[in-house]
Design an enzyme around this catalytic site. Structure first.
Site, PDB file in Angstrom:
ATOM      1  N   SER A  22      21.770 -98.369  34.810  1.00 23.91           N
ATOM      2  CA  SER A  22      22.881 -97.826  34.031  1.00 23.91           C
ATOM      3  C   SER A  22      24.200 -98.441  34.462  1.00 23.91           C
ATOM      4  CB  SER A  22      22.934 -96.315  34.273  1.00 23.91           C
ATOM      5  OG  SER A  22      24.141 -95.790  33.822  1.00 23.91           O
ATOM      6  N   TYR A  27      22.882 -88.630  40.299  1.00 25.26           N
ATOM      7  CA  TYR A  27      22.209 -89.419  39.261  1.00 25.26           C
ATOM      8  C   TYR A  27      22.494 -90.909  39.470  1.00 25.26           C
ATOM      9  CZ  TYR A  27      21.478 -91.792  34.825  1.00 25.26           C
ATOM     10  OH  TYR A  27      21.090 -92.699  33.873  1.00 25.26           O
ATOM     11  N   LYS A  56      19.998 -94.226  40.698  1.00 23.40           N
ATOM     12  CA  LYS A  56      19.828 -95.525  40.030  1.00 23.40           C
ATOM     13  C   LYS A  56      20.092 -96.661  41.023  1.00 23.40           C
ATOM     14  CE  LYS A  56      18.761 -94.163  35.895  1.00 23.40           C
ATOM     15  NZ  LYS A  56      17.400 -94.358  35.400  1.00 23.40           N
TER      16      LYS A  56
HETATM   17  P1  NAD Z   1      15.297 -89.113  27.841  1.00 24.67           P
HETATM   18  O1  NAD Z   1      15.480 -87.915  28.716  1.00 24.67           O
HETATM   19  O2  NAD Z   1      15.370 -88.938  26.375  1.00 24.67           O
HETATM   20  O3  NAD Z   1      13.898 -89.815  28.196  1.00 24.67           O
HETATM   21  C1  NAD Z   1      13.346 -89.790  29.485  1.00 24.67           C
HETATM   22  C2  NAD Z   1      11.873 -89.462  29.326  1.00 24.67           C
HETATM   23  O4  NAD Z   1      11.273 -89.440  30.629  1.00 24.67           O
HETATM   24  C3  NAD Z   1      11.625 -88.081  28.712  1.00 24.67           C
HETATM   25  O5  NAD Z   1      10.672 -88.186  27.682  1.00 24.67           O
HETATM   26  C4  NAD Z   1      11.105 -87.236  29.871  1.00 24.67           C
HETATM   27  O6  NAD Z   1      10.215 -86.238  29.438  1.00 24.67           O
HETATM   28  C5  NAD Z   1      10.422 -88.308  30.732  1.00 24.67           C
HETATM   29  N1  NAD Z   1      10.341 -87.959  32.159  1.00 24.67           N
HETATM   30  C6  NAD Z   1      11.339 -87.545  32.974  1.00 24.67           C
HETATM   31  N2  NAD Z   1      10.876 -87.322  34.217  1.00 24.67           N
HETATM   32  C7  NAD Z   1       9.540 -87.641  34.187  1.00 24.67           C
HETATM   33  C8  NAD Z   1       8.506 -87.634  35.163  1.00 24.67           C
HETATM   34  N3  NAD Z   1       8.742 -87.223  36.416  1.00 24.67           N
HETATM   35  N4  NAD Z   1       7.276 -88.023  34.788  1.00 24.67           N
HETATM   36  C9  NAD Z   1       7.018 -88.416  33.518  1.00 24.67           C
HETATM   37  N5  NAD Z   1       7.956 -88.441  32.556  1.00 24.67           N
HETATM   38  C10 NAD Z   1       9.204 -88.047  32.884  1.00 24.67           C
HETATM   39  O7  NAD Z   1      16.361 -90.190  28.344  1.00 24.67           O
HETATM   40  P2  NAD Z   1      16.795 -91.586  27.687  1.00 24.67           P
HETATM   41  O8  NAD Z   1      18.182 -91.438  27.207  1.00 24.67           O
HETATM   42  O9  NAD Z   1      15.753 -92.083  26.781  1.00 24.67           O
HETATM   43  O10 NAD Z   1      16.868 -92.479  28.996  1.00 24.67           O
HETATM   44  C11 NAD Z   1      15.787 -93.293  29.424  1.00 24.67           C
HETATM   45  C12 NAD Z   1      16.167 -93.958  30.741  1.00 24.67           C
HETATM   46  O11 NAD Z   1      17.365 -94.702  30.567  1.00 24.67           O
HETATM   47  C13 NAD Z   1      16.444 -92.971  31.873  1.00 24.67           C
HETATM   48  O12 NAD Z   1      15.927 -93.510  33.076  1.00 24.67           O
HETATM   49  C14 NAD Z   1      17.958 -92.910  31.937  1.00 24.67           C
HETATM   50  O13 NAD Z   1      18.429 -92.590  33.215  1.00 24.67           O
HETATM   51  C15 NAD Z   1      18.317 -94.333  31.542  1.00 24.67           C
HETATM   52  N6  NAD Z   1      19.674 -94.449  30.969  1.00 24.67           N
HETATM   53  C16 NAD Z   1      20.019 -93.654  29.905  1.00 24.67           C
HETATM   54  C17 NAD Z   1      21.312 -93.726  29.385  1.00 24.67           C
HETATM   55  C18 NAD Z   1      21.745 -92.831  28.248  1.00 24.67           C
HETATM   56  O14 NAD Z   1      22.942 -92.631  28.089  1.00 24.67           O
HETATM   57  N7  NAD Z   1      20.829 -92.318  27.439  1.00 24.67           N
HETATM   58  C19 NAD Z   1      22.238 -94.624  29.939  1.00 24.67           C
HETATM   59  C20 NAD Z   1      21.836 -95.432  30.996  1.00 24.67           C
HETATM   60  C21 NAD Z   1      20.540 -95.339  31.510  1.00 24.67           C
HETATM   61  N1  UFG Z   2      33.748 -87.219  25.955  1.00 24.59           N
HETATM   62  C1  UFG Z   2      34.589 -86.291  25.368  1.00 24.59           C
HETATM   63  N2  UFG Z   2      34.059 -85.098  24.949  1.00 24.59           N
HETATM   64  C2  UFG Z   2      32.736 -84.798  25.097  1.00 24.59           C
HETATM   65  C3  UFG Z   2      31.872 -85.752  25.699  1.00 24.59           C
HETATM   66  C4  UFG Z   2      32.418 -86.955  26.121  1.00 24.59           C
HETATM   67  O1  UFG Z   2      35.784 -86.521  25.224  1.00 24.59           O
HETATM   68  O2  UFG Z   2      32.317 -83.703  24.714  1.00 24.59           O
HETATM   69  C5  UFG Z   2      34.300 -88.523  26.373  1.00 24.59           C
HETATM   70  C6  UFG Z   2      34.187 -88.800  27.864  1.00 24.59           C
HETATM   71  O3  UFG Z   2      35.277 -88.260  28.556  1.00 24.59           O
HETATM   72  C7  UFG Z   2      34.126 -90.332  27.872  1.00 24.59           C
HETATM   73  C8  UFG Z   2      33.403 -90.675  26.571  1.00 24.59           C
HETATM   74  O4  UFG Z   2      33.550 -89.539  25.736  1.00 24.59           O
HETATM   75  O5  UFG Z   2      35.426 -90.865  27.819  1.00 24.59           O
HETATM   76  C9  UFG Z   2      31.921 -90.966  26.754  1.00 24.59           C
HETATM   77  O6  UFG Z   2      31.315 -89.898  27.441  1.00 24.59           O
HETATM   78  P1  UFG Z   2      29.717 -89.755  27.562  1.00 24.59           P
HETATM   79  O7  UFG Z   2      29.448 -88.492  28.322  1.00 24.59           O
HETATM   80  O8  UFG Z   2      29.100 -89.894  26.234  1.00 24.59           O
HETATM   81  O9  UFG Z   2      29.283 -91.045  28.388  1.00 24.59           O
HETATM   82  P2  UFG Z   2      29.703 -91.528  29.852  1.00 24.59           P
HETATM   83  O10 UFG Z   2      30.285 -92.901  29.698  1.00 24.59           O
HETATM   84  O11 UFG Z   2      30.488 -90.524  30.578  1.00 24.59           O
HETATM   85  O12 UFG Z   2      28.285 -91.617  30.584  1.00 24.59           O
HETATM   86  C10 UFG Z   2      27.110 -92.068  29.916  1.00 24.59           C
HETATM   87  C11 UFG Z   2      25.906 -91.381  30.543  1.00 24.59           C
HETATM   88  C12 UFG Z   2      25.739 -91.850  31.950  1.00 24.59           C
HETATM   89  C13 UFG Z   2      25.622 -93.332  31.953  1.00 24.59           C
HETATM   90  C14 UFG Z   2      26.823 -93.971  31.309  1.00 24.59           C
HETATM   91  C15 UFG Z   2      26.686 -95.455  31.237  1.00 24.59           C
HETATM   92  O13 UFG Z   2      26.060 -89.962  30.518  1.00 24.59           O
HETATM   93  O14 UFG Z   2      24.577 -91.289  32.502  1.00 24.59           O
HETATM   94  O15 UFG Z   2      26.988 -93.451  29.997  1.00 24.59           O
HETATM   95  O16 UFG Z   2      25.480 -95.801  30.642  1.00 24.59           O
HETATM   96  F1  UFG Z   2      25.512 -93.767  33.222  1.00 24.59           F
END
Ligand code: NAD
Ligand code: UFG
Length: 343
Positions: free
Chosen positions: A125, A149, A153
């Site tokens: 991330s 979190y 990572k």
């Molecule tokens: P998500 O929660 O929708 O998907 C994660 C999946 O993993 C879920 O289906 C959950 O049931 C499964 N899971 C969690 N723990 C588990 C375990 N112990 N065993 C088996 N399955 C398990 O999340 P996502 O948004 O699809 O994110 C996928 C990956 O990308 C994650 O590792 C997350 O940290 C990373 N990531 C997400 C974002 C974002 O903003 N969505 C940004 C950066 C990185």
């Molecule tokens: N924001 C608002 N109101 C809300 C939610 C968010 O103003 O209700 C703003 C935040 O302050 C930020 C922007 O919208 O300026 C984006 O916020 P997000 O929570 O959507 O995303 P972040 O960039 O804070 O973080 C996300 C994931 C992290 C990940 C990161 C980079 O939550 O886990 O993107 O991938 F690490």
């Protein structure tokens, strides 16, 4: 035929990647414990590809569950999405996050090695850059974390690098995602957060559909174009495609690859609100609220390394991100719990 094990394949990014993998002819098996997803996402992907998808219901912290997957299928490589991802929750439950994310990944790699499977693509991330001194962000920038979190990572990245040092047969790709948004254009799969969304896009979408009264904009006094936070939003289908490009090229890499997946362009919160209103034809009422603890002003990628080594760049712009999010949200106001008889 060799299979790709997709951990977390029922989740938001996983389900979109599974869809693209199957469409591209890959043979896959999903491994998920459904702690943050439902099997309905898999059912809908099956409908889109008109094919049954192999599934192992299990936990990545369980050697037995993982071994069952390797005993059942001839698994050649792993795309590892499974993990917990809510920043606030990670502060309240650090041990749960380290157990799930770090221990889960260690267990996964142990079982992979024992079964002679040494190719992994890992979901990292942009959070690992902490508060970057400048933007756009290059992969070489210093890393840091401000919450469990993010630290999980960073730890996993280091563990995977150590693993490679110990055994050069491993092929490891660390993909650092910026802010994934949007949904498949079918409008049948998408992001389905539990409870009140933490992230901006699902909150905006739920406000537009009438489930939330107004959006709280966290701070309007940042040093940005309009004072609100700027992020690099990337369409989830582009992100999924980045994984396919990594799968295709992983055999050619002879070092641990660390790669940003972003568009290279930042948008402010208010710009996103405006774009969403345009795409949906709905109003998104908002109120300015105090800054959220731990937030940074600006975060966007330099995506040129992904272009160079994966031949990948984001194709979809902010209009498409908002249109596709809206199609998913308006067709499924209650996410996967919505009435799905016509889907
Ligand atoms: P998500 O929660 O929708 O998907 C994660 C999946 O993993 C879920 O289906 C959950 O049931 C499964 N899971 C969690 N723990 C588990 C375990 N112990 N065993 C088996 N399955 C398990 O999340 P996502 O948004 O699809 O994110 C996928 C990956 O990308 C994650 O590792 C997350 O940290 C990373 N990531 C997400 C974002 C974002 O903003 N969505 C940004 C950066 C990185
Ligand atoms: N924001 C608002 N109101 C809300 C939610 C968010 O103003 O209700 C703003 C935040 O302050 C930020 C922007 O919208 O300026 C984006 O916020 P997000 O929570 O959507 O995303 P972040 O960039 O804070 O973080 C996300 C994931 C992290 C990940 C990161 C980079 O939550 O886990 O993107 O991938 F690490």
């Amino acid at each position: 035929m060799n299979k790709i094990l997709v951990t977390g394949g029922a989740g938001y990014i996983g389900s979109h990647t599974v869809l693209l993998l199957i469409k591209a002819g890959y043979d896959i098996v999903i491994f998920d414990n459904f702690c943050n997803s439902s099997s309905e996402s898999i059912r809908r992907v099956e409908k889109l590809v008109d094919k049954k998808i192999d599934l192992i219901e299990g936990d990545i912290r369980s050697t037995e569950d993982l071994q069952r997957a390797f005993d059942t299928y001839n698994i050649d490589s792993v795309i590892h999405f499974a993990g917990l991802k809510a920043v606030g929750e990670s502060v309240e439950q650090p041990l749960n996050y380290y157990d799930n994310n770090v221990n889960g990944t260690v267990t996964l790699c142990e079982v992979m090695a024992r079964n002679g499977c040494k190719k992994i693509i890992f979901s990292s991330s942009a959070t690992v850059y902490g508060d970057p001194a400048t933007t756009p962000i290059l992969e070489s920038f210093p890393t840091s974390a401000t919450n469990p979190y993010g630290r999980s990572k960073l730890m996993i990245e280091e563990i995977l690098r150590d693993l490679y040092i110990s055994d050069k047969e491993w092929k490891i790709v660390l993909l650092r995602y910026f802010n994934p948004v949007g949904a498949d254009s079918s409008g049948t799969i998408g992001e389905d957060p539990n409870g009140i969304p933490n992230n901006l896009m699902p909150f905006i979408a739920q406000t537009a559909v009438g489930k939330r009264e107004y959006l709280s904009v966290f701070g309007d006094d940042y040093d940005t174009i309009d004072g609100t936070g700027v992020r690099d939003y990337i369409h989830v289908v582009d992100l999924a495609q980045g994984h396919l490009n990594a799968v295709e090229r992983i055999d050619n890499f002879d070092e641990v690859m660390t790669i940003n997946l972003g568009t290279g362009r930042g948008y402010s919160v208010l710009e996103m609100v405006k774009a969403f209103e345009k795409a949906s034809g709905k109003r998104v009422p908002y109120k300015i609220a105090p800054r959220r603890a731990g937030d940074i002003a600006t975060c966007f990628a330099d995506p040129s390394y992904a272009k160079e080594v994966l031949d990948w760049e984001a194709q979809k712009g902010i209009e498409e991100m908002c249109q596709d999010s809206w199609r998913w949200q308006s067709n499924n106001p209650d996410g996967y719990r919505s009435e799905s008889s016509n889907i």
